[in-house]
Design an enzyme around this catalytic site. Structure first.
Site, PDB file in Angstrom:
ATOM      1  N   HIS A 192      43.283  31.458  43.133  1.00 56.15           N
ATOM      2  CA  HIS A 192      44.596  32.071  42.939  1.00 56.15           C
ATOM      3  C   HIS A 192      45.716  31.040  42.862  1.00 56.15           C
ATOM      4  O   HIS A 192      45.555  29.867  43.218  1.00 56.15           O
ATOM      5  CB  HIS A 192      44.884  33.070  44.066  1.00 56.15           C
ATOM      6  CG  HIS A 192      45.000  32.461  45.440  1.00 56.15           C
ATOM      7  ND1 HIS A 192      46.194  31.982  45.944  1.00 56.15           N
ATOM      8  CD2 HIS A 192      44.084  32.283  46.419  1.00 56.15           C
ATOM      9  CE1 HIS A 192      46.008  31.527  47.168  1.00 56.15           C
ATOM     10  NE2 HIS A 192      44.731  31.698  47.490  1.00 56.15           N
ATOM     11  N   CYS A 223      40.180  30.791  50.674  1.00 50.71           N
ATOM     12  CA  CYS A 223      40.279  30.949  49.225  1.00 50.71           C
ATOM     13  C   CYS A 223      40.737  29.639  48.582  1.00 50.71           C
ATOM     14  O   CYS A 223      41.187  28.712  49.256  1.00 50.71           O
ATOM     15  CB  CYS A 223      41.225  32.083  48.874  1.00 50.71           C
ATOM     16  SG  CYS A 223      40.533  33.714  49.186  1.00 50.71           S
TER      17      CYS A 223
END
Length: 546
Positions: free
Chosen positions: A430, A449
């Protein structure tokens, strides 16, 4: 000498199987394969505990694969002997194949029953060797819990069938991973062993800092190490000149360091790392390559956690590359290793806060001040926003019944786009508003992440490969709308999250990275426990995690 003597002894024993007096006992005519003979009975009994062996020999009518006197069986015996003798080339433990026991069995194989037992033992040895060299000797997740992948499995019956109809030496050579990465790692291992045998890379550099224009004994040590490592042509210079600065810059690039041509701190430490320690990284990388000895996809996303970079690979070449930030080195935040399939991206995403972050980081603040973290909505089980005025002081981490999310926008923790390969670990790639982190050399700051430095360009590259006519225009149209939008990929592609501290370069040589999570140290220790031998100095790699 001991290994070679053992090989010659074993070969001599095999040659005994070709004596005329033995041929009549070994050669089972095709028309009589259904007969129960001492040989077939011995094979059936010896193979009975192994489904693959039993299946193969039943299908073949108990025809010998190894112990007949004909040229085919002799070639298979010789090929297996040659392959097993080269296990050290692949960083495999020679003792794992119980060669002494096989030699004893060969010496005792003077009748049909003993040769039947030997037949099965040779097949068993071959299958174990084939598995080890093609898919690894360790089970990844049993060694490191954060490695969420399983090594590929060979079809053991197919291996025996294929061997029976193939050129044995070529077949044995094809068992190891055929990737260029693996072949280059094998070469680097040989280069490092040569460096150890030739007296390492010379004296260590002790100076706190060396820069262009410096001279003296430490510059000579630097010159000699750079030359021995292959970064600098040999010369008598005692001055840190422009060519030495360029060599230092190449070394820094290969070790993930800031490229400034100055030797000091981290650069000095990396220069002083002995080849014995680098061997540990190479052997672990070879085992990891065996774990991934499968089709990775002509197009795929490759994220090497230790390199802090994410790449899109097309036909073996880097199509797009960007810096990344990965999980911090806290046990509950490390990014796991696994492979999955990216099938969509979300533009203007909501950030749904992980439960662990809610109860460990946000709930203590909410208990004191119900309006803390006002950028986040508190959501009940029906998806409704909760009135914070009622307070949260009565809730514990176990009883807190709400979830939390952040609306789309430039300050969203996920930035403006996330790339999804749905998985049970809730890991994805992301955007991020925390752009300053990409200026760091070591970029391990997230909760797990993977953040991308150039997410818009990454999206454009994906959409281009997906056949979208106006990829950036399409992306920007959805972005500027401000709407939460799911954009499917017409042609999903694999994503591989990997962990390589030794990375073979396309143009030769190997790059090295730090073992930031200590995983390679654990794997090296496990390899040694299985019998992989390293120079004593390399044990420092394993102890680094202690």
């Amino acid at each position: 000498m001991g290994m070679q003597r053992g090989i010659h002894m074993t070969a001599a024993i095999f040659r005994r199987l070709a004596l005329p007096a033995v041929v009549s006992l070994l050669a089972v005519p095709a028309a009589a394969v259904a007969q129960v003979t001492p040989f077939t009975q011995a094979v059936a009994v010896a193979a009975s505990g192994d489904e693959a062996l039993s299946t193969y020999y039943r299908e073949s009518g108990y025809e010998p694969l190894w112990t007949d006197a004909d040229a085919d069986d002799r070639a298979r015996r010789e090929a297996l002997l040659t392959a097993v003798s080269k296990t050290d080339l692949h960083g495999l433990p020679a003792g794992r194949y119980d060669a002494d026991r096989l030699r004893s069995m060969m010496g005792d194989a003077t009748d049909a029953r003993a040769r039947g037992q030997l037949e099965v033992e040779l097949s068993r040895l071959f299958l174990r060797f084939a598995s080890d060299i093609s898919t690894g000797i360790l089970e990844p997740e049993k060694v490191v819990s954060k490695i969420k992948r399983t090594a590929p499995e060979n079809n053991r019956v197919e291996l025996l069938r294929d061997l029976s109809t193939s050129r044995p030496h070529a077949f044995m050579d094809r068992l190891s991973p055929e990737s260029l990465e693996y072949k280059r790692l094998v070469r680097e291992r040989l280069r490092l062993i040569d460096a150890v045998q030739q007296g390492s890379w010379g004296e260590q550099v002790e100076a706190a800092r060396l820069d262009e224009g410096a001279s003296g004994a430490d510059v000579v040590r630097l010159r000699d190490r750079l030359s021995a490592m292959g970064y600098l042509e040999r010369s008598p210079t005692q001055t840190f000149d422009a060519s030495m600065r360029q060599a230092v810059e190449r070394f820094q690039a290969d070790h993930g360091l800031k490229i400034d041509g100055i030797v000091g701190g981290k650069t000095r430490d990396e220069l002083n790392t002995p080849p014995e320690d680098r061997l540990g990284s190479i052997l672990v990388a070879m085992e990891r390559e065996r774990w991934m000895n499968r089709d990775r996809g002509e197009r795929h996303v490759w994220v090497n956690l230790t390199d802090f970079r994410a790449k899109i690979i097309v036909d073996g070449e880097t199509y797009f590359e960007t810096k990344s930030v990965i999980g911090s080195d806290m046990p509950d935040r490390e990014t796991p290793e696994f492979s999955d399939t990216m099938d969509h991206m979300v533009i203007n995403p909501y950030w749904y806060v992980p439960r662990s972050i809610i109860v460990n980081e946000y709930l203590p603040d909410l208990r004191r001040n119900p309006y803390a973290h006002g950028q986040l909505d508190v959501i009940n089980s029906r998806g409704q926003i909760v009135n914070r005025g009622r307070g949260f002081s009565n809730y514990s981490s176990r009883t807190f019944p709400f979830s939390m999310r952040q609306k789309p926008g430039p300050q969203n923790a996920l930035g403006r786009v996330k790339f999804m390969f749905p998985n049970t670990y809730n890991i994805y790639l992301h955007d991020t508003p925390a752009q300053s982190l990409f200026e760091r050399e070591v970029r391990a700051f997230s909760h797990g992440c993977i953040r991308l430095d150039d997410p818009y360009e990454f999206a454009e590259a994906l959409l281009t490969l997906d056949g979208v006519a106006d990829p950036m225009g399409t992306f920007q149209r959805h972005l500027t709308s401000g709407n939460n939008t799911r954009l499917e990929l017409a042609d999903p592609l694999p994503v591989h999250l990997v962990y390589r501290t030794a990375i073979a370069k396309l143009d030769g040589g190997v790059e090295y990275r730090d073992d930031i999570y200590g995983r390679d140290a654990q794997i090296l220790e496990a390899l040694q426990a299985e019998g992989v031998e390293l120079p004593r100095a390399a044990l420092r790699v394993a102890s680094a995690a202690e």
